[in-house]
Scaffold this active site. Structure first.
Site, PDB file in Angstrom:
ATOM      1  N   ALA A  58      20.980  57.566  -7.145  1.00 52.73           N
ATOM      2  CA  ALA A  58      21.563  57.818  -5.824  1.00 52.73           C
ATOM      3  C   ALA A  58      21.405  56.593  -4.936  1.00 52.73           C
ATOM      4  O   ALA A  58      20.630  55.688  -5.234  1.00 52.73           O
ATOM      5  CB  ALA A  58      20.867  59.015  -5.172  1.00 52.73           C
ATOM      6  N   GLU A 122      14.257  47.049  -5.652  1.00 49.97           N
ATOM      7  CA  GLU A 122      14.136  48.174  -6.578  1.00 49.97           C
ATOM      8  C   GLU A 122      13.407  47.768  -7.856  1.00 49.97           C
ATOM      9  O   GLU A 122      13.646  46.700  -8.408  1.00 49.97           O
ATOM     10  CB  GLU A 122      15.519  48.725  -6.956  1.00 49.97           C
TER      11      GLU A 122
END
Length: 186
Positions: A58, A122
């Site tokens: 997401a 990330e």
């Protein structure tokens, strides 16, 4: 950072006046990606929780981006999987007391594996969770963020699983799906 994202609006409830504050955040897209081995999830560190959690792939929509395109982009960036057909499962507000942003939840089956393209902030571990293990993720709180929890509940219900006496149980429909091992979330 949040200073420009906080909105203050006057509210009156039964004669009481106050200022309500909420965050202005971009909409989010999330993807339930089913492969023959199970559901594609990502594990990443969430600073607000201070730990790693399992989530559906997401992310935030970019300005002017269509939700389905954002869902395709996020799935590819985070997992490397390229989606074919994408079906909208739901749109919902995850926290109406805090923000008015929406989550656009999509489903895809048998996406094609490929290269990930993570953001510099990330560090993701891609995990494939067998469908039979999904109920345990929900019960044990290992997939505890709202979009993932709700997405997996939708998935289980569509596959014929029901919550009964505090436990997820496969119905005959779920057992038939498991026998055929086909991806047909409807």
């Amino acid at each position: 950072m949040l200073r420009n994202r906080i909105r203050r609006v006057p509210v009156t409830v039964r004669g009481t006046h106050y200022i309500h504050e909420y965050l202005v955040l971009p909409d989010v897209c999330a993807v339930i990606a089913e492969v023959p081995e199970g559901i594609v999830l990502v594990e990443q560190f969430r600073p607000a929780l201070g730990r790693r959690i399992l989530e559906l792939p997401a992310g935030r929509l970019r300005r002017g981006e269509e939700p389905v395109q954002g869902a395709r982009r996020e799935l590819a960036e985070e997992t490397g999987y390229q989606a074919g057909e994408m079906r909208l499962v739901s749109r919902f507000y995850p926290s109406v007391g805090l923000s008015r942003h929406k989550v656009h939840l999509y489903y895809t089956v048998n996406p094609t594996p490929g290269e990930t393209h993570w953001d510099p902030t990330e560090e993701i571990v891609v995990k494939i969770v067998p469908v039979s293990e999904v109920p345990n993720l929900l019960i044990e709180g290992r997939a505890a963020d709202a979009k993932t929890h709700l997405g997996l509940v939708y998935f289980l219900n569509a596959r014929g699983w029901i919550m009964q006496k505090g436990r997820w149980r496969p119905t005959e429909l779920a057992r038939e799906f498991n026998k055929r091992n086909t991806g047909s979330f409807q």
